[in-house]
Write an enzyme that holds these catalytic residues in place. Structure first.
Site, PDB file in Angstrom:
ATOM      1  N   HIS A 161       0.819  -1.222   0.000  1.00 31.53           N
ATOM      2  CA  HIS A 161       0.000   0.000   0.000  1.00 31.53           C
ATOM      3  C   HIS A 161       0.851   1.270   0.000  1.00 31.53           C
ATOM      4  O   HIS A 161       0.331   2.358  -0.242  1.00 31.53           O
ATOM      5  CB  HIS A 161      -0.999  -0.005   1.166  1.00 31.53           C
ATOM      6  CG  HIS A 161      -0.438   0.329   2.516  1.00 31.53           C
ATOM      7  ND1 HIS A 161      -0.251  -0.602   3.504  1.00 31.53           N
ATOM      8  CD2 HIS A 161      -0.044   1.500   3.040  1.00 31.53           C
ATOM      9  CE1 HIS A 161       0.224  -0.021   4.583  1.00 31.53           C
ATOM     10  NE2 HIS A 161       0.365   1.271   4.335  1.00 31.53           N
ATOM     11  N   ASP A 191       0.035  -7.584   1.625  1.00 28.55           N
ATOM     12  CA  ASP A 191       0.457  -6.180   1.680  1.00 28.55           C
ATOM     13  C   ASP A 191       1.980  -6.046   1.696  1.00 28.55           C
ATOM     14  O   ASP A 191       2.537  -5.224   2.432  1.00 28.55           O
ATOM     15  CB  ASP A 191      -0.151  -5.483   2.906  1.00 28.55           C
ATOM     16  CG  ASP A 191      -0.063  -3.956   2.797  1.00 28.55           C
ATOM     17  OD1 ASP A 191       0.028  -3.453   1.659  1.00 28.55           O
ATOM     18  OD2 ASP A 191      -0.060  -3.283   3.834  1.00 28.55           O
ATOM     19  N   SER A 264       4.865   2.368   7.974  1.00 28.71           N
ATOM     20  CA  SER A 264       4.464   1.252   7.123  1.00 28.71           C
ATOM     21  C   SER A 264       5.625   0.754   6.274  1.00 28.71           C
ATOM     22  O   SER A 264       6.290   1.534   5.592  1.00 28.71           O
ATOM     23  CB  SER A 264       3.327   1.674   6.188  1.00 28.71           C
ATOM     24  OG  SER A 264       2.085   1.474   6.790  1.00 28.71           O
TER      25      SER A 264
END
Length: 527
Positions: A161, A191, A264
């Site tokens: 993402h 992901d 992230s």
């Protein structure tokens, strides 16, 4: 003889402004000190408060404190691993206009996808690219996240993402140098993304851990929160095997090291300086860290990255079944001693499972001799095998154990669209016939427009009934009750009576709702 000492007779005595310790109080203090294993010598009621803290006992306390080993910090570990962590910046040309209200904090995921639902539910995965610039079509969206090198020649791991749809990817190293990166491959289901940084063959890199972290182990999160590159936070492993609703392959490590937006794709290190997981999401009602973050385990990262490096995508094994957990009620209905395994709600037509003879209501209990704890474990186990591999499944079929051998297919990249035969199924339905003690009425499916020809349609549900508690709603189609196909209210009643005669506490129903099949264990009243 009095046990009281008259301090006024002592030449050194001075009347204090406040009352001094009584002999009883001092004795109590002395007993407490002695209880701590400290030798107190020459202590008498004549000892003043000042003498108490300059006594040999005080000196000994100081010596004991000096002997205690000071806590070891993480500086040595951080110094070694920090250079392998990178800041990832992306530019994405936005193809749609922003919301009319100017709200730029939109989900970057496909509407209806698992990650989009997680974004809506928990306030968004950390590190979701922050939107900048004015509204309108064609604007450039800038985002940032984290990542880390896994090899000296520039291969690095981050989140899907973070780089999904990026037109340009740049990475900044710990020493401030900036390089352009290329996306090698991504995997939406876990992901994860693999990128390649050009410009050197001697990048500092981190090692993915071989072992599984234990709950309570130390963990260090290094990344780029809010654009503050090279930030280090510490915590512990709070839990493992977490399912956050991202998909069937959820197996997250939960950590309490502060992780925020921008972390992230960054690594979570153990105290050996190895990567135990990749930080991917946070639970955050406030938008900031509240001590609950989720990392993708190193074992998953290894298998996914290997395929991404080899062919740019991930292939997973597939048996073609719709599965659901075995609850205690379902286990009781099927005569199982334990609520374990994966219940087959519906095999897909022409899929490997259907061709091998697996039917709705079967429970898959093991794969290649390894027990299956629940539906998620079955999905992860099969998904971890290669398409074309032959597997042996142990299946509970109509109360009997059997072995099924089948060849795995390849998991489709997209979910096949299924006709919603239940759409508007309540329209044109007759009032239906009441099913006693379940709190709902049903009508034959073939009498209701759009409901198909099999089963009975639920036409009404008492909101205070057992059926309502189990999630039944108007328009659901009941296909089976107690393993028997039903097409009338009478057949439903007969199947319930049979279960009651067999001393079952609940009866298992196969229900179709919204184009999906599931099993529901409904409790039945005795008598």
């Amino acid at each position: 003889m009095s046990d009281r000492i008259d301090l006024t007779n002592l030449s050194s005595y001075r009347q204090p402004r406040r009352s001094v310790f009584s002999a009883r109080k001092i004795a109590l203090m002395a007993s407490v000190i002695a209880g701590l294993g400290l030798a107190v010598h020459g202590f008498s009621p004549s000892t003043s408060p000042a003498d108490l803290f300059s006594s040999p006992a005080h000196a000994q306390v100081n010596n004991e404190v000096r002997k205690v080993e000071r806590p070891i910090g993480f500086a040595d570990i951080v110094e070694r691993v920090k250079p392998s962590v990178i800041s990832v910046k992306v530019n994405i040309k936005e193809k749609t206009a922003s919301n009319d209200d100017g709200d730029d904090a939109q989900s970057p995921f496909q509407p209806g996808s698992p990650m989009e639902r997680f974004f809506r539910r928990f306030g968004g995965p950390d590190g979701v690219p922050g939107l900048k610039g004015g509204g309108g079509r064609g604007r450039v969206v800038q985002g940032q996240g984290s990542g880390f090198f896994i090899s000296a020649d520039g291969f690095a791991v981050t989140n899907n993402h973070v780089v999904d749809g990026a037109d340009k990817v740049e990475v900044t190293l710990d020493d401030g140098k900036t390089y352009t990166a290329k996306v090698i491959g991504t995997d939406q289901r876990t992901d994860l993304a693999l990128i390649k940084v050009e410009g050197s063959s001697n990048f500092p890199f981190a090692k993915l851990a071989d072992g599984k972290p234990r709950i309570g182990d130390w963990v260090l999160a290094v990344g780029n929160p809010f654009g503050l590159g090279g930030t280090v936070t510490a915590g512990i492993v709070s839990a493992s095997g977490r399912d956050i609703g991202n998909g069937p392959y959820d197996d997250f490590i939960q950590i309490d090291a502060p992780v925020n937006k921008g972390n992230s794709g960054g690594p979570a290190f153990d105290t050996n300086g190895e990567v135990m997981g990749v930080n991917t999401a946070i639970y955050s009602p406030s938008g900031g860290s509240v001590g609950i973050a989720f990392s993708i385990p190193a074992s998953t990262v290894k298998s996914v990255v290997a395929q991404l490096k080899d062919k740019g995508s991930v292939s997973r094994g597939w048996i073609g079944v719709q599965i659901q957990p075995v609850t205690s009620d379902i286990a009781d209905s099927l005569g199982m001693k334990k609520a374990e395994g994966a219940l087959v709600a519906e095999p897909q037509a022409n899929g490997p499972a259907a061709k091998a003879g697996i039917e709705s209501g079967d429970v898959i209990t093991s794969v290649n001799g390894e027990s299956v704890k629940d539906a998620r474990e079955l999905a992860r186990t099969i998904g971890g095998l290669s398409p074309g591999a032959t597997v042996k499944l142990n299946v509970l079929h109509k109360g009997q154990d059997k072995v099924v051998n089948l060849t795995l297919g390849q998991l489709p990249n997209t979910v096949e669209a299924k006709a919603d035969t239940d759409k508007d199924s309540g329209k044109g339905a007759s009032k239906g016939t009441d099913v006693p003690k379940l709190g709902m009425t049903v009508a034959p499916a073939n009498s209701v427009a759009g409901a198909g020809k099999d089963g009975v349609v639920v036409t009404e549900v008492d909101p205070k009934s057992a059926a309502a508690e189990r999630g039944f709603k108007e328009g659901d189609v009941i296909l089976e009750v107690g393993g028997q196909s039903v097409s009338t209210a009478g057949e439903v009643r007969d199947a319930i009576n049979t279960a009651r005669t067999d001393n079952k506490n609940s009866v298992l129903m196969r229900v179709k709702s919204g184009g999906q099949s599931r099993f529901v264990a409904v409790p039945i009243a005795k008598g």
